[in-house]
Design an enzyme around this catalytic site. Structure first.
Site, PDB file in Angstrom:
ATOM      1  N   MET A  67       0.829  -1.201   0.000  1.00  0.00           N
ATOM      2  CA  MET A  67       0.000   0.000   0.000  1.00  0.00           C
ATOM      3  C   MET A  67       0.867   1.257   0.000  1.00  0.00           C
ATOM      4  O   MET A  67       0.555   2.227  -0.699  1.00  0.00           O
ATOM      5  CB  MET A  67      -0.966  -0.029   1.184  1.00  0.00           C
ATOM      6  CG  MET A  67      -2.030  -1.107   1.008  1.00  0.00           C
ATOM      7  SD  MET A  67      -3.147  -1.276   2.396  1.00  0.00           S
ATOM      8  CE  MET A  67      -4.103   0.234   2.229  1.00  0.00           C
ATOM      9  N   VAL A 117       2.102   1.707  -3.556  1.00  0.00           N
ATOM     10  CA  VAL A 117       1.067   2.221  -4.454  1.00  0.00           C
ATOM     11  C   VAL A 117       0.715   3.670  -4.090  1.00  0.00           C
ATOM     12  O   VAL A 117       0.539   4.512  -4.976  1.00  0.00           O
ATOM     13  CB  VAL A 117      -0.190   1.325  -4.430  1.00  0.00           C
ATOM     14  CG1 VAL A 117      -1.344   1.954  -5.194  1.00  0.00           C
ATOM     15  CG2 VAL A 117       0.136  -0.054  -5.008  1.00  0.00           C
ATOM     16  N   GLU A 118       0.622   3.957  -2.804  1.00  0.00           N
ATOM     17  CA  GLU A 118       0.214   5.293  -2.360  1.00  0.00           C
ATOM     18  C   GLU A 118       1.268   6.358  -2.656  1.00  0.00           C
ATOM     19  O   GLU A 118       0.929   7.446  -3.112  1.00  0.00           O
ATOM     20  CB  GLU A 118      -0.090   5.295  -0.855  1.00  0.00           C
ATOM     21  CG  GLU A 118      -1.337   4.542  -0.450  1.00  0.00           C
ATOM     22  CD  GLU A 118      -2.631   5.283  -0.766  1.00  0.00           C
ATOM     23  OE1 GLU A 118      -2.594   6.434  -1.237  1.00  0.00           O
ATOM     24  OE2 GLU A 118      -3.695   4.691  -0.549  1.00  0.00           O
ATOM     25  N   SER A 119       2.554   6.068  -2.360  1.00  0.00           N
ATOM     26  CA  SER A 119       3.565   7.127  -2.394  1.00  0.00           C
ATOM     27  C   SER A 119       4.906   6.721  -3.002  1.00  0.00           C
ATOM     28  O   SER A 119       5.817   7.546  -3.032  1.00  0.00           O
ATOM     29  CB  SER A 119       3.814   7.625  -0.970  1.00  0.00           C
ATOM     30  OG  SER A 119       4.438   6.606  -0.205  1.00  0.00           O
ATOM     31  N   TYR A 144      -6.733   0.816  -7.978  1.00  0.00           N
ATOM     32  CA  TYR A 144      -5.971   0.816  -6.728  1.00  0.00           C
ATOM     33  C   TYR A 144      -5.923  -0.592  -6.134  1.00  0.00           C
ATOM     34  O   TYR A 144      -4.854  -1.088  -5.790  1.00  0.00           O
ATOM     35  CB  TYR A 144      -6.605   1.802  -5.742  1.00  0.00           C
ATOM     36  CG  TYR A 144      -5.941   1.839  -4.396  1.00  0.00           C
ATOM     37  CD1 TYR A 144      -4.759   2.556  -4.206  1.00  0.00           C
ATOM     38  CD2 TYR A 144      -6.485   1.184  -3.298  1.00  0.00           C
ATOM     39  CE1 TYR A 144      -4.143   2.594  -2.965  1.00  0.00           C
ATOM     40  CE2 TYR A 144      -5.881   1.227  -2.062  1.00  0.00           C
ATOM     41  CZ  TYR A 144      -4.712   1.937  -1.901  1.00  0.00           C
ATOM     42  OH  TYR A 144      -4.101   1.975  -0.674  1.00  0.00           O
TER      43      TYR A 144
END
Length: 183
Positions: A59, A62-64, A168
């Protein structure tokens, strides 16, 4: 015709060494692309809140892409891309009881709150997929979708109306498989 076994053995050794080098190169390339940054922090809070550490890392990726100063176009901050309002709400459940939630750019603070949030979502939805979807789209949306027969079958979510959230979920699950293979 005489077979030169010495020459053949050199060729086999050369091919074997080349294959090993290529495999190691691929392995280490994956480790560069999918880093294990902040592993001590991820492990600490994953253990504390009972969340799979490779899910957390996927996560974060994927997020940052592991950039602690990341900012989304919606104002989410840090490694796990938390909105300040979400961070304040999460902090109200922790020891500080809603007081200063800390610097969301600080990896320790961001990961702690993000993993805590993910643990709440996992308990609420009892599903990794639904928790990941709720992390992105919000638990209110997921609850509403689960009540909508157009999005469910046999009480299972079969359609996610937000394309961004579909993408996502797919990315997180694919990256989690990679993290499970290389770490």
């Amino acid at each position: 015709m005489q077979i030169n076994f010495k020459k053949i053995s050199y060729i086999v050794i050369a091919i074997t060494i080349t294959t090993i080098i290529v495999i190691l190169g691929i392995f280490f390339s994956f480790r560069l692309i999918y880093p294990n940054k902040y592993d001590d922090i991820v492990q600490k809070y994953s253990t504390e809140y009972g969340v799979d550490s490779n899910l957390v890392k996927s996560m974060i990726w994927v997020e940052s892409k592991f950039k602690p100063k990341a900012i989304s176009n919606k104002g989410a901050l840090g490694l796990m891309q938390l909105l300040p309002s979400t961070a304040e709400w999460l902090n109200s459940f922790l020891d500080n009881h809603g007081n200063d939630c800390g610097d969301l750019y600080a990896p320790d603070t961001n990961i702690k709150l993000g993993v805590f949030y993910l643990s709440k979502l996992l308990k609420q939805f009892d599903s990794i997929k639904l928790a990941v979807v709720a992390y992105n789209a919000g638990p209110g949306n997921v609850s509403a979708w689960l009540r909508n027969p157009n999005y469910t079958q046999d009480s299972q979510l079969i359609f996610i109306p937000f394309k961004e959230t579909q993408n996502y979920l797919n990315k997180v699950l694919k990256v989690r498989l990679i993290y499970n293979k290389i770490y």
